[in-house]
Design a protein around this motif. Sequence first.
Motif, mmCIF file in Angstrom:
data_model
loop_
_atom_site.group_PDB
_atom_site.id
_atom_site.type_symbol
_atom_site.label_atom_id
_atom_site.label_comp_id
_atom_site.label_asym_id
_atom_site.label_seq_id
_atom_site.Cartn_x
_atom_site.Cartn_y
_atom_site.Cartn_z
ATOM 1 N N CYS A 4 0.838 -1.189 0.000
ATOM 2 C CA CYS A 4 0.000 0.000 0.000
ATOM 3 C C CYS A 4 0.881 1.249 0.000
ATOM 4 O O CYS A 4 2.091 1.182 0.241
ATOM 5 N N GLU A 5 0.242 2.375 -0.274
ATOM 6 C CA GLU A 5 0.914 3.684 -0.289
ATOM 7 C C GLU A 5 2.100 3.710 -1.255
ATOM 8 O O GLU A 5 3.145 4.273 -0.951
ATOM 9 N N VAL A 6 1.911 3.087 -2.417
ATOM 10 C CA VAL A 6 2.904 3.183 -3.485
ATOM 11 C C VAL A 6 2.612 4.456 -4.279
ATOM 12 O O VAL A 6 1.507 4.618 -4.805
ATOM 13 N N ARG A 7 3.554 5.363 -4.347
ATOM 14 C CA ARG A 7 3.378 6.595 -5.115
ATOM 15 C C ARG A 7 3.824 6.362 -6.554
ATOM 16 O O ARG A 7 4.947 5.899 -6.784
ATOM 17 N N HIS A 8 2.926 6.663 -7.497
ATOM 18 C CA HIS A 8 3.207 6.294 -8.877
ATOM 19 C C HIS A 8 2.480 7.240 -9.824
ATOM 20 O O HIS A 8 1.324 7.599 -9.588
ATOM 21 N N PRO A 9 3.135 7.657 -10.930
ATOM 22 C CA PRO A 9 2.440 8.505 -11.902
ATOM 23 C C PRO A 9 1.411 7.699 -12.687
ATOM 24 O O PRO A 9 1.589 6.509 -12.936
ATOM 25 N N ILE A 10 0.339 8.380 -13.056
ATOM 26 C CA ILE A 10 -0.690 7.741 -13.864
ATOM 27 C C ILE A 10 -1.363 8.795 -14.724
ATOM 28 O O ILE A 10 -1.522 9.948 -14.302
ATOM 29 N N GLN A 11 -1.744 8.405 -15.937
ATOM 30 C CA GLN A 11 -2.447 9.330 -16.823
ATOM 31 C C GLN A 11 -3.926 9.374 -16.447
ATOM 32 O O GLN A 11 -4.521 8.358 -16.103
ATOM 33 N N VAL A 12 -4.490 10.569 -16.547
ATOM 34 C CA VAL A 12 -5.903 10.772 -16.228
ATOM 35 C C VAL A 12 -6.564 11.446 -17.424
ATOM 36 O O VAL A 12 -6.122 12.517 -17.855
ATOM 37 N N ARG A 13 -7.594 10.808 -17.964
ATOM 38 C CA ARG A 13 -8.375 11.417 -19.035
ATOM 39 C C ARG A 13 -9.587 12.103 -18.416
ATOM 40 O O ARG A 13 -10.187 11.588 -17.468
ATOM 41 N N SER A 14 -9.940 13.253 -18.964
ATOM 42 C CA SER A 14 -10.970 14.062 -18.327
ATOM 43 C C SER A 14 -11.888 14.683 -19.366
ATOM 44 O O SER A 14 -11.448 15.104 -20.433
ATOM 45 N N GLU A 15 -13.167 14.755 -19.023
ATOM 46 C CA GLU A 15 -14.149 15.444 -19.854
ATOM 47 C C GLU A 15 -13.924 16.949 -19.798
ATOM 48 O O GLU A 15 -14.226 17.669 -20.744
ATOM 49 N N LEU A 16 -13.390 17.427 -18.665
ATOM 50 C CA LEU A 16 -13.084 18.838 -18.477
ATOM 51 C C LEU A 16 -11.605 19.067 -18.757
ATOM 52 O O LEU A 16 -10.768 18.210 -18.480
ATOM 53 N N ALA A 17 -11.275 20.245 -19.268
ATOM 54 C CA ALA A 17 -9.871 20.579 -19.496
ATOM 55 C C ALA A 17 -9.144 20.688 -18.149
ATOM 56 O O ALA A 17 -9.740 21.125 -17.160
ATOM 57 N N PRO A 18 -7.869 20.249 -18.135
ATOM 58 C CA PRO A 18 -7.072 19.643 -19.206
ATOM 59 C C PRO A 18 -7.521 18.198 -19.482
ATOM 60 O O PRO A 18 -7.693 17.413 -18.558
#
Length: 309
Positions: free
Chosen positions: A57-71
């Motif tokens: 648990c508590e692993v810090r990791h980058p991840i892409q996030v797609r969003s309906e709102l900008a950005p």
Amino acid sequence: MQPTIAKPLLPAKPERHRRFGSTAPVPGDKPTTKEQMADLQNHREDFLFPLDRVGICEVRHPIQVRSELAPRLQTSIAAISLATSLRRESKGINMSRLTEQLERYRQKGWAAEIPELCEFAQELARVMDQERAELTITFPWFYERSAPVTGQTGLNHAEVSIHVGYEKGQAPAITLGMSVAVTTLCPCSKEISEYSAHNQRGMVTLSAEIDPSAFSDQDWKTAFLEAAESNASSALHPILKRPDEKRVTEQAYENPRFVEDMARLVAADLYEMNAVRAFTVTCRNEESIHLHDAVASIAYDKRKEEAAP
């Protein structure tokens, strides 16, 4: 004049380390290759109980996030938990495989999308040779917010969580969560005061078990944000000029809310979402004229309602 000090006589770095406790490696006779090393995790015996969850648990990791709102596409930093079940006859799991899979998905450019996370959980169970696997990711989601009069834009953010539980032979269980900061204005203060009314920062936290296929036409993050902000006295804004501040202040005055009010109103919006099967809502006000906070919560399961005669 500053007093003079003696110049230190520094020995070489290995000698400095020795003086501060470092020692030479101890000669050993244990194997140094993986093939020769004992594998305690794969030892088989009766270990009394199966375990529901084993992992990290508590692993810090980058991840892409797609969003309906900008950005529309952003990279966020997620706190990740990964776990699997463990059979009674198994001593432990090979935890390095958890982070190995995390790295494989990073290299593929994975995103915080429900289908990808369901695939991740299913593959994790297979790789770990277990019946169940789960992952939870929590990350800040950013979205543009325009000031109500001047239209100046800046970035707001909400804390978002996604939990996926997989069990062999069953559909994944998915729970989505969000925490959103809002403004609330006290209805009682407005009612009894000759002028003005006290307001405070509120936090709306909602969590819902969902049918993922029903959110196919809308970003669930936008839907949850709307449920939280539209039922508060006012939303928060990253940039407000004087005309904006006037509008936001008056909007809050026109929409007073107790924590009880917010909890019920947000619950009504979640209830109307076809994708939501069960939900919890918690509203907390950081009171501005009290030393305590005010809190209200509700939990509701639509599946029980459907099962009623």
